[in-house]
Design a protein around this motif. Structure first.
Motif, PDB file in Angstrom:
ATOM      1  N   ASP A 116      -2.867   9.899 -11.976  1.00 26.67           N
ATOM      2  CA  ASP A 116      -3.935   9.134 -11.342  1.00 26.67           C
ATOM      3  C   ASP A 116      -4.247   7.894 -12.155  1.00 26.67           C
ATOM      4  O   ASP A 116      -3.849   7.768 -13.308  1.00 26.67           O
ATOM      5  N   MET A 117      -4.950   6.985 -11.518  1.00 27.68           N
ATOM      6  CA  MET A 117      -5.362   5.745 -12.151  1.00 27.68           C
ATOM      7  C   MET A 117      -6.818   5.505 -11.796  1.00 27.68           C
ATOM      8  O   MET A 117      -7.201   5.602 -10.634  1.00 27.68           O
ATOM      9  N   ARG A 118      -7.626   5.235 -12.827  1.00 26.76           N
ATOM     10  CA  ARG A 118      -9.041   4.937 -12.629  1.00 26.76           C
ATOM     11  C   ARG A 118      -9.241   3.448 -12.865  1.00 26.76           C
ATOM     12  O   ARG A 118      -8.914   2.935 -13.923  1.00 26.76           O
ATOM     13  N   VAL A 119      -9.784   2.789 -11.849  1.00 25.86           N
ATOM     14  CA  VAL A 119      -9.966   1.343 -11.884  1.00 25.86           C
ATOM     15  C   VAL A 119     -11.470   1.063 -11.855  1.00 25.86           C
ATOM     16  O   VAL A 119     -12.131   1.314 -10.846  1.00 25.86           O
ATOM     17  N   SER A 120     -11.994   0.580 -12.973  1.00 31.14           N
ATOM     18  CA  SER A 120     -13.425   0.235 -13.044  1.00 31.14           C
ATOM     19  C   SER A 120     -13.617  -1.147 -12.440  1.00 31.14           C
ATOM     20  O   SER A 120     -12.932  -2.105 -12.823  1.00 31.14           O
ATOM     21  N   VAL A 121     -14.549  -1.229 -11.477  1.00 30.79           N
ATOM     22  CA  VAL A 121     -14.774  -2.493 -10.775  1.00 30.79           C
ATOM     23  C   VAL A 121     -16.255  -2.869 -10.823  1.00 30.79           C
ATOM     24  O   VAL A 121     -17.125  -2.008 -10.845  1.00 30.79           O
ATOM     25  N   GLU A 122     -16.497  -4.167 -10.832  1.00 28.71           N
ATOM     26  CA  GLU A 122     -17.873  -4.680 -10.765  1.00 28.71           C
ATOM     27  C   GLU A 122     -18.414  -4.520  -9.349  1.00 28.71           C
ATOM     28  O   GLU A 122     -19.598  -4.351  -9.150  1.00 28.71           O
ATOM     29  N   CYS A 123     -17.507  -4.603  -8.371  1.00 22.29           N
ATOM     30  CA  CYS A 123     -17.822  -4.389  -6.965  1.00 22.29           C
ATOM     31  C   CYS A 123     -16.501  -4.118  -6.253  1.00 22.29           C
ATOM     32  O   CYS A 123     -15.437  -4.393  -6.790  1.00 22.29           O
ATOM     33  N   LEU A 124     -16.568  -3.551  -5.048  1.00 23.59           N
ATOM     34  CA  LEU A 124     -15.342  -3.322  -4.281  1.00 23.59           C
ATOM     35  C   LEU A 124     -14.893  -4.635  -3.653  1.00 23.59           C
ATOM     36  O   LEU A 124     -15.615  -5.236  -2.858  1.00 23.59           O
ATOM     37  N   ASP A 125     -13.725  -5.072  -4.052  1.00 24.51           N
ATOM     38  CA  ASP A 125     -13.111  -6.291  -3.538  1.00 24.51           C
ATOM     39  C   ASP A 125     -11.619  -6.011  -3.500  1.00 24.51           C
ATOM     40  O   ASP A 125     -10.898  -6.270  -4.462  1.00 24.51           O
ATOM     41  N   VAL A 126     -11.169  -5.412  -2.390  1.00 28.36           N
ATOM     42  CA  VAL A 126      -9.796  -4.917  -2.288  1.00 28.36           C
ATOM     43  C   VAL A 126      -9.135  -5.511  -1.054  1.00 28.36           C
ATOM     44  O   VAL A 126      -9.733  -5.550   0.019  1.00 28.36           O
ATOM     45  N   ALA A 127      -7.892  -5.965  -1.223  1.00 30.09           N
ATOM     46  CA  ALA A 127      -7.129  -6.528  -0.111  1.00 30.09           C
ATOM     47  C   ALA A 127      -5.780  -5.832  -0.014  1.00 30.09           C
ATOM     48  O   ALA A 127      -5.148  -5.536  -1.029  1.00 30.09           O
ATOM     49  N   LEU A 128      -5.353  -5.551   1.213  1.00 33.26           N
ATOM     50  CA  LEU A 128      -4.046  -4.984   1.494  1.00 33.26           C
ATOM     51  C   LEU A 128      -3.366  -5.897   2.495  1.00 33.26           C
ATOM     52  O   LEU A 128      -3.967  -6.258   3.517  1.00 33.26           O
ATOM     53  N   ALA A 129      -2.121  -6.277   2.215  1.00 32.62           N
ATOM     54  CA  ALA A 129      -1.384  -7.147   3.129  1.00 32.62           C
ATOM     55  C   ALA A 129       0.082  -6.736   3.168  1.00 32.62           C
ATOM     56  O   ALA A 129       0.702  -6.536   2.121  1.00 32.62           O
ATOM     57  N   ASP A 130       0.617  -6.595   4.378  1.00 30.59           N
ATOM     58  CA  ASP A 130       2.052  -6.397   4.539  1.00 30.59           C
ATOM     59  C   ASP A 130       2.722  -7.743   4.271  1.00 30.59           C
ATOM     60  O   ASP A 130       2.257  -8.783   4.766  1.00 30.59           O
ATOM     61  N   VAL A 131       3.823  -7.723   3.510  1.00 27.17           N
ATOM     62  CA  VAL A 131       4.468  -8.977   3.123  1.00 27.17           C
ATOM     63  C   VAL A 131       5.936  -9.049   3.546  1.00 27.17           C
ATOM     64  O   VAL A 131       6.653  -9.950   3.127  1.00 27.17           O
ATOM     65  N   SER A 132       6.378  -8.090   4.368  1.00 29.85           N
ATOM     66  CA  SER A 132       7.752  -8.125   4.877  1.00 29.85           C
ATOM     67  C   SER A 132       7.761  -7.591   6.302  1.00 29.85           C
ATOM     68  O   SER A 132       6.761  -7.071   6.790  1.00 29.85           O
ATOM     69  N   ASP A 133       8.908  -7.695   6.927  1.00 24.74           N
ATOM     70  CA  ASP A 133       9.102  -7.038   8.214  1.00 24.74           C
ATOM     71  C   ASP A 133       9.353  -5.559   7.945  1.00 24.74           C
ATOM     72  O   ASP A 133       9.933  -5.196   6.910  1.00 24.74           O
ATOM     73  N   PRO A 134       8.967  -4.676   8.866  1.00 21.10           N
ATOM     74  CA  PRO A 134       9.227  -3.243   8.665  1.00 21.10           C
ATOM     75  C   PRO A 134      10.710  -2.925   8.825  1.00 21.10           C
ATOM     76  O   PRO A 134      11.445  -3.656   9.486  1.00 21.10           O
ATOM     77  N   TRP A 135      11.142  -1.834   8.184  1.00 23.69           N
ATOM     78  CA  TRP A 135      12.496  -1.343   8.338  1.00 23.69           C
ATOM     79  C   TRP A 135      12.449   0.149   8.618  1.00 23.69           C
ATOM     80  O   TRP A 135      11.508   0.829   8.219  1.00 23.69           O
ATOM     81  N   ALA A 136      13.461   0.637   9.324  1.00 19.76           N
ATOM     82  CA  ALA A 136      13.524   2.050   9.688  1.00 19.76           C
ATOM     83  C   ALA A 136      13.817   2.895   8.455  1.00 19.76           C
ATOM     84  O   ALA A 136      14.561   2.480   7.562  1.00 19.76           O
TER      85      ALA A 136
END
Length: 145
Positions: A116-136
């Motif tokens: 596991d990884m514990r990430v201490s944050v001042e506030c929740l500021d999270v972004a998720l982005a797909d950066v490629s085309d999907p593949w099977a």
């Protein structure tokens, strides 16, 4: 012919938003070397191959995605060998535990195999982005009931 899928682009600024990101990232795989904490810019970035649970069709798909946490004040890892840059980790879930003084808290990324990884944050500021085309992919992740 199947219609092309739109890349996923999500932001999380509270625990409910983060649970949506967690669901989208369940079973994502990444190399340890693709997890980068930049203390100076206070960001943690993870490049991963995300299983597209929202995909349509009979075959599963993966897509290259980037997950970035902002306002990071510290990162702690347990049972993850940082020196094994090529080792693969599988993300199971992401959770948030608020601190006594909002909006700070700790984000916990839980990986298969007990890491596991514990990430201490001042506030929740999270972004998720797909950066490629999907593949099977021939493999659909399985889960015990």
């Amino acid at each position: 012919m199947a219609k092309p899928s739109k890349p996923l682009r999500l932001l999380a600024q509270d625990a409910d938003d983060l649970s949506v990101l967690s669901a989208a990232l369940q079973d994502a795989v990444a190399k340890i070397g693709d997890i980068r904490w930049d203390a100076q810019s206070r960001t943690l970035t993870i490049a991963c191959n995300r299983f597209r649970w929202e995909g349509e069709g009979r075959t599963g798909e993966r897509v290259r995605s980037a997950l970035q946490f902002g306002d990071v004040s510290g990162v702690q890892a347990r049972n993850l060998r940082r020196d094994a840059k090529g080792a693969i980790v599988e993300l199971l879930s992401i959770g948030f535990e608020p601190a006594e003084e909002a909006p700070a808290g700790v984000v916990t990324l839980t990986f298969a195999g007990g890491g596991d990884m514990r990430v201490s944050v001042e506030c929740l500021d999270v972004a998720l982005a797909d950066v490629s085309d999907p593949w099977a992919t021939p493999r659909t992740p399985g889960h015990a009931d």
